[in-house]
Design a protein around this motif. Structure first.
Motif, PDB file in Angstrom:
ATOM      1  N   VAL A 181       0.855  -1.184   0.000  1.00 38.11           N
ATOM      2  CA  VAL A 181       0.000   0.000   0.000  1.00 38.11           C
ATOM      3  C   VAL A 181       0.891   1.234   0.000  1.00 38.11           C
ATOM      4  N   ALA A 182       0.689   2.098  -0.982  1.00 40.74           N
ATOM      5  CA  ALA A 182       1.502   3.311  -1.097  1.00 40.74           C
ATOM      6  C   ALA A 182       0.962   4.368  -0.135  1.00 40.74           C
ATOM      7  N   SER A 183       1.379   4.232   1.119  1.00 42.45           N
ATOM      8  CA  SER A 183       0.971   5.185   2.147  1.00 42.45           C
ATOM      9  C   SER A 183       1.810   4.955   3.397  1.00 42.45           C
ATOM     10  N   SER A 184       1.986   6.001   4.158  1.00 49.26           N
ATOM     11  CA  SER A 184       2.639   5.869   5.463  1.00 49.26           C
ATOM     12  C   SER A 184       1.598   5.908   6.581  1.00 49.26           C
ATOM     13  N   ARG A 185       0.312   5.972   6.211  1.00 51.22           N
ATOM     14  CA  ARG A 185      -0.765   6.036   7.198  1.00 51.22           C
ATOM     15  C   ARG A 185      -1.322   4.634   7.447  1.00 51.22           C
ATOM     16  N   VAL A 208       6.094   4.211  -3.148  1.00 50.11           N
ATOM     17  CA  VAL A 208       5.461   4.402  -4.450  1.00 50.11           C
ATOM     18  C   VAL A 208       5.327   3.039  -5.128  1.00 50.11           C
ATOM     19  N   LEU A 209       4.322   2.911  -5.989  1.00 51.00           N
ATOM     20  CA  LEU A 209       4.138   1.703  -6.792  1.00 51.00           C
ATOM     21  C   LEU A 209       4.281   2.071  -8.265  1.00 51.00           C
ATOM     22  N   GLY A 210       4.292   1.084  -9.120  1.00 53.53           N
ATOM     23  CA  GLY A 210       4.754   1.257 -10.489  1.00 53.53           C
ATOM     24  C   GLY A 210       3.894   1.994 -11.493  1.00 53.53           C
ATOM     25  N   TYR A 211       2.581   2.070 -11.290  1.00 54.74           N
ATOM     26  CA  TYR A 211       1.711   2.711 -12.277  1.00 54.74           C
ATOM     27  C   TYR A 211       1.221   4.060 -11.776  1.00 54.74           C
ATOM     28  N   ASP A 212       0.881   4.944 -12.696  1.00 52.85           N
ATOM     29  CA  ASP A 212       0.325   6.252 -12.324  1.00 52.85           C
ATOM     30  C   ASP A 212      -0.890   6.058 -11.426  1.00 52.85           C
ATOM     31  N   ASP A 213      -0.950   6.781 -10.337  1.00 50.88           N
ATOM     32  CA  ASP A 213      -2.077   6.781  -9.405  1.00 50.88           C
ATOM     33  C   ASP A 213      -2.302   5.448  -8.694  1.00 50.88           C
ATOM     34  N   GLN A 214      -1.340   4.520  -8.765  1.00 50.80           N
ATOM     35  CA  GLN A 214      -1.487   3.222  -8.107  1.00 50.80           C
ATOM     36  C   GLN A 214      -1.229   3.348  -6.614  1.00 50.80           C
ATOM     37  N   LEU A 215      -2.171   2.818  -5.821  1.00 52.33           N
ATOM     38  CA  LEU A 215      -2.059   2.849  -4.367  1.00 52.33           C
ATOM     39  C   LEU A 215      -1.900   1.467  -3.749  1.00 52.33           C
ATOM     40  N   VAL A 216      -2.319   0.402  -4.455  1.00 55.07           N
ATOM     41  CA  VAL A 216      -2.344  -0.944  -3.886  1.00 55.07           C
ATOM     42  C   VAL A 216      -1.834  -1.950  -4.911  1.00 55.07           C
ATOM     43  N   GLU A 217      -1.134  -2.973  -4.416  1.00 55.78           N
ATOM     44  CA  GLU A 217      -0.743  -4.123  -5.223  1.00 55.78           C
ATOM     45  C   GLU A 217      -0.802  -5.359  -4.323  1.00 55.78           C
TER      46      GLU A 217
END
Length: 136
Positions: A84-88, A117-126
């Motif tokens: 998850v691209a977040s520190s929260r 950060v993740l690989g695609y524009d606006d990506q938040l989850v993988e």
């Protein structure tokens, strides 16, 4: 078809986790290593921009599709990793709850990570997964 995966729990570890602590694939199982499941629509655009839960749901949908193409389903998954691209912490939990709920009673061992950060524009989850099936 019933899963061949055995989920392992231990009374010597915290029961606070919402998943098994280990899993075992049976001898002779064929392992499946899908690529990380991203929240991408079929046209390559990012789904649910800005929505952690929506992106987690799209990741699970895409994971189901990838597993089906390999002859597997979510109940054949041995372990997962949710990025998850977040520190929260609340954003991580939001994504995790969607993934956890998708697996239902098949509560495989999982790791939940906050990343920069993740690989695609606006990506938040993988969502990464490993599965195992017995060929009939």
């Amino acid at each position: 078809m019933a899963s061949a995966i055995t989920l392992i729990r231990s009374a010597d570890l915290s029961d606070a986790a919402e998943y098994a602590y280990a899993s075992v694939a049976p001898p002779g199982a064929r392992l499946i290593f899908p690529a990380g499941s991203c929240p991408l629509n079929q046209d390559g655009s990012t789904a649910a921009v800005g929505d952690y839960a929506g992106q987690a749901a799209k990741c699970v949908e895409n994971l189901r599709t990838a597993l089906a193409a390999a002859g597997a389903s979510l109940t054949d998954v041995v372990s997962t990793r949710v990025l998850v691209a977040s520190s929260r912490q609340e954003d991580l939990v939001t994504a995790w709850e969607v993934v956890r709920d998708a697996f239902g009673d098949h509560d495989v061992p999982s790791t939940l990570l906050g990343v920069t950060v993740l690989g695609y524009d606006d990506q938040l989850v993988e969502v990464e997964a490993v599965a195992a099936v017995l060929d009939s």
